[in-house]
Design a protein around this motif. Structure first.
Motif, short mmCIF file in Angstrom:
data_model
loop_
_atom_site.label_atom_id
_atom_site.label_comp_id
_atom_site.label_asym_id
_atom_site.label_seq_id
_atom_site.Cartn_x
_atom_site.Cartn_y
_atom_site.Cartn_z
N LEU A 120 0.83 -1.20 0.00
CA LEU A 120 0.00 0.00 0.00
C LEU A 120 0.87 1.26 0.00
CD1 LEU A 120 -2.84 1.25 0.19
CD2 LEU A 120 -2.63 1.12 2.69
N ALA A 121 1.86 1.28 0.88
CA ALA A 121 2.76 2.44 0.95
C ALA A 121 3.53 2.61 -0.36
CB ALA A 121 3.73 2.28 2.12
N ARG A 122 3.95 1.48 -0.94
CA ARG A 122 4.69 1.53 -2.21
C ARG A 122 3.85 2.14 -3.32
NH1 ARG A 122 5.82 -1.39 -6.96
NH2 ARG A 122 4.04 -2.77 -6.65
N VAL A 123 2.61 1.68 -3.43
CA VAL A 123 1.72 2.15 -4.50
C VAL A 123 1.40 3.63 -4.33
CG1 VAL A 123 -0.62 1.94 -5.43
CG2 VAL A 123 0.74 -0.11 -5.02
N ILE A 124 1.12 4.05 -3.10
CA ILE A 124 0.81 5.47 -2.85
C ILE A 124 1.99 6.35 -3.26
CG2 ILE A 124 0.40 7.20 -1.06
CD1 ILE A 124 -1.27 5.08 0.42
N TYR A 125 3.21 5.95 -2.85
CA TYR A 125 4.38 6.76 -3.18
C TYR A 125 4.62 6.82 -4.68
CZ TYR A 125 9.13 8.57 -3.27
OH TYR A 125 10.24 9.34 -3.53
N MET A 126 4.51 5.67 -5.36
CA MET A 126 4.83 5.67 -6.79
C MET A 126 3.82 6.50 -7.60
SD MET A 126 3.96 1.73 -7.89
CE MET A 126 4.69 1.94 -9.52
N LEU A 127 2.54 6.48 -7.20
CA LEU A 127 1.55 7.25 -7.93
C LEU A 127 1.71 8.75 -7.66
CD1 LEU A 127 -1.67 5.06 -7.52
CD2 LEU A 127 -0.17 5.24 -9.51
N VAL A 128 1.92 9.10 -6.40
CA VAL A 128 2.08 10.53 -6.04
C VAL A 128 3.34 11.09 -6.70
CG1 VAL A 128 2.53 12.13 -4.15
CG2 VAL A 128 0.79 10.35 -3.89
N SER A 129 4.45 10.34 -6.63
CA SER A 129 5.71 10.84 -7.21
C SER A 129 5.61 10.97 -8.72
CB SER A 129 6.86 9.91 -6.83
OG SER A 129 6.68 8.61 -7.36
N ALA A 130 4.98 9.99 -9.38
CA ALA A 130 4.83 10.05 -10.84
C ALA A 130 3.96 11.24 -11.25
CB ALA A 130 4.23 8.74 -11.37
N PHE A 131 2.89 11.46 -10.49
CA PHE A 131 2.00 12.58 -10.79
C PHE A 131 2.72 13.92 -10.65
CE2 PHE A 131 -1.12 15.83 -9.66
CZ PHE A 131 -2.05 15.68 -10.70
N ILE A 132 3.47 14.06 -9.55
CA ILE A 132 4.17 15.34 -9.31
C ILE A 132 5.23 15.58 -10.40
CG2 ILE A 132 5.76 16.53 -7.75
CD1 ILE A 132 4.25 15.24 -5.42
N ILE A 133 6.01 14.54 -10.73
CA ILE A 133 7.09 14.70 -11.70
C ILE A 133 6.56 15.00 -13.10
CG2 ILE A 133 8.97 13.48 -12.90
CD1 ILE A 133 9.46 11.99 -10.23
N LEU A 134 5.53 14.26 -13.53
CA LEU A 134 5.06 14.39 -14.91
C LEU A 134 3.99 15.46 -15.10
CD1 LEU A 134 4.91 10.62 -15.97
CD2 LEU A 134 6.60 12.31 -16.64
N ARG A 135 3.07 15.55 -14.15
CA ARG A 135 1.93 16.45 -14.34
C ARG A 135 2.11 17.83 -13.70
NH1 ARG A 135 -1.00 14.42 -18.54
NH2 ARG A 135 -1.06 12.15 -18.37
#
Length: 535
Positions: free
Chosen positions: A158-173
């Motif tokens: 759960l922690a892994r998925v939350i971090y990867m989605l938030v980080s990808a969103f911040i970096i790309l979007r």
């Protein structure tokens, strides 16, 4: 075994489902243009990481679980504690060495793609702490307590998925950054998840510390095992766990480092097309079929300490019963799960990966779902071999299976492309499974007549479920097509859910009506039959 399997299955399945569900928002964040190559990069990095992690863990958690169960059966709980302490030292050492190797070897593991380097670097951090976390899970499992492992596994994911989605969103979007950086942070999420998983294990131990101390205090205290012997026991038990635990990953790496070269000889596909093809079978299909294979993993983790206890007590009848029950429980869960996934492969693939390459992706997923049966069977049978201390023989049979995989890899991939990788995998694991099952039956024996009878019935019910589910998918696609686009992600999700519920209901009815569910899961199932008004 059922109680332990239930905990491990819940934890493993929820973790795998999270590990698959993240792909939907992750795909949307990257967009249609970047997602295929980002997914391929992610998969290539993760395959290498998975192998190194298995070596770093060195099979120590399962070895610890087996040896702790062994000493606990002798009422020597204190020896098990000492075993754990020595294992912690080994796991920390292996974590540091493996992380450094992964970091500095990254430029040589790119398979021609330099973008893999930062991804591997980001994954090396997780290798530092996951071995010790996995060791602690093995310690709990040695006591037959599967809940801490299951819950920490879920929280980690759960922690892994939350971090990867938030980080990808911040970096790309938000920052409009580089897509390779986004992928690297998505893989660094493994380190973040591991921290949270470890904290959960620490909380469980702190809560039950008085119970564990009382067991040690009331032990026989007659067995003294020298430190060197403890290390020898850990290492001798761990090495086979490394090889066998890495079995699926080793096959994946064979695919990763041969697929591109073979396809370049067989076709004139562009590099991007090859990356997309690779992502479809090694990434997309694998993420979904691993949900099914995790069912087998849950059984495997549970059965090792149980078989070790029976083996220590030299209780041959108990061993025979455990072996037979394990195989039937595997079939009871794995056959309908694999065939069910094959039946809904089309809408399931579109739900997660959209309509790009949907026919190819759906066909690969169908084949991969069936291939999951021999893969899952190997996970269970190899664990059984280790539970009855047939480690060396299990490794030998796996090596023979790997040779079969390698020998068939080139011709099958050359002729059948991505499907060829799955075909050679089926060949390799089928060879290994056949040798292991023959050996187990020769040395310990199965309840052959009962197993054959149950196997035939379970296969028949699973096939009935498969065809009804498949028909349901076609009917729903037709009906939804009258009012909307049946191939959209949302409609595909609805079709998948409805068809899966109908298929599961059919299988449940068949197993309850025939009473085979009672034989496999116990007499409490009769209550469910009463609730559902099944005579």
């Amino acid at each position: 075994m059922l109680k332990g399997s239930a905990w491990m299955t819940i934890g493993s399945i929820l973790s795998r489902i999270l590990g698959a569900l993240y792909i939907i928002p992750w795909r949307l964040i990257f967009g249609a243009a970047l997602f295929p190559i980002a997914n391929s990069l992610y998969t290539q990095g993760y395959n290498i990481y998975s192998f190194v992690l298995i070596v770093a863990i060195a099979g120590i958690p399962s070895a610890i679980a087996k040896q702790v169960a062994h000493y606990n059966a002798l009422n020597e709980y204190g020896v098990g504690v000492e075993l754990y302490k020595k294992g912690v030292i080994l796991s920390i050492l292996m974590g540091v060495i493996s992380a450094l190797i992964l970091w500095f070897a990254a430029p040589f593991l790119t398979n021609g793609d330099p973008n893999v380097i930062p991804v591997i670097h980001s994954l090396s951090w997780a290798v530092l702490i996951i071995p010790t976390m996995s060791l602690t899970r093995g310690y709990f499992q040695g006591y037959g307590d599967m809940a801490p492992s299951a819950i920490s596994q879920f929280i980690e994911q759960l922690a892994r998925v939350i971090y990867m989605l938030v980080s990808a969103f911040i970096i790309l979007r938000v920052l409009h950054g580089n897509w390779v950086t986004a992928v690297s942070q998505s893989t660094f999420a493994a380190f973040i998840g591991a921290i949270f998983g470890f904290l959960i294990l620490g909380w469980y131990y702190w809560r039950g510390r008085d119970y564990y101390r009382s067991l040690v205090a009331n032990s026989n205290h007659q067995l003294r095992v020298p430190t060197n012997q403890l290390y020898r026991e850990i290492i001798s038990q761990a090495v086979p766990f490394v090889i066998l635990g890495a079995g699926v990953t080793i096959f994946s790496l064979i695919d990763q480092f041969t697929f591109f070269d073979i396809m370049r000889l067989a076709t004139n596909f562009s590099e991007r097309a090859l990356q997309v093809d690779y992502a479809v079978f090694a990434g997309n299909a694998n993420k979904l079929t691993m949900i099914v294979i995790s069912l087998a993993s849950s059984l495997a983790i549970t059965v090792v300490p149980l078989l070790s206890t029976a083996f220590t007590k030299r209780n041959m009848q108990m061993m025979r019963d455990q072996l037979s029950n394990t195989m039937i429980l595997f079939e009871f869960v794995m056959l309908p799960a694999s065939l069910g996934m094959a039946a809904v492969a089309g809408p399931l693939n579109r739900t997660f990966y959209g309509t790009a390459n949907m026919d190819f992706g759906s066909n690969v997923l169908t084949f991969a779902a069936i291939a999951a049966i021999p893969i899952g069977l190997f996970v269970v049978t190899s664990a059984v071999m280790q539970g009855v201390s047939q480690n060396r023989r299990a490794v030998k049979y796996f090596v023979i299976g790997t040779i079969a995989k390698v020998l068939t890899q080139f011709p099958l991939v050359y002729w059948f492309g991505a499907f060829g990788t799955l075909m050679s995998t089926v060949v390799g694991f089928t060879v290994a499974n056949g040798l292991i099952i023959y050996s187990l039956n020769h040395d310990f024996g199965f309840e052959v007549k009962k197993m054959l009878n149950d196997s035939v019935r379970l296969l028949a019910y699973s096939l009935i479920m498969y065809f009804i589910t498949l028909i349901t998918v076609y009917v729903l696609n037709f009906l939804f097509g009258l009012v909307a686009n049946p191939f959209s992600s949302l409609m595909s999700l609805v079709v998948t859910a409805l068809a899966a519920m109908i298929g599961a209901s059919v299988y449940l009815y068949c197993t309850l009506k025939s009473r085979i569910a009672d034989e496999v899961l116990g007499t409490r199932v009769a209550r469910l039959r009463t609730i559902l008004h099944i005579s």
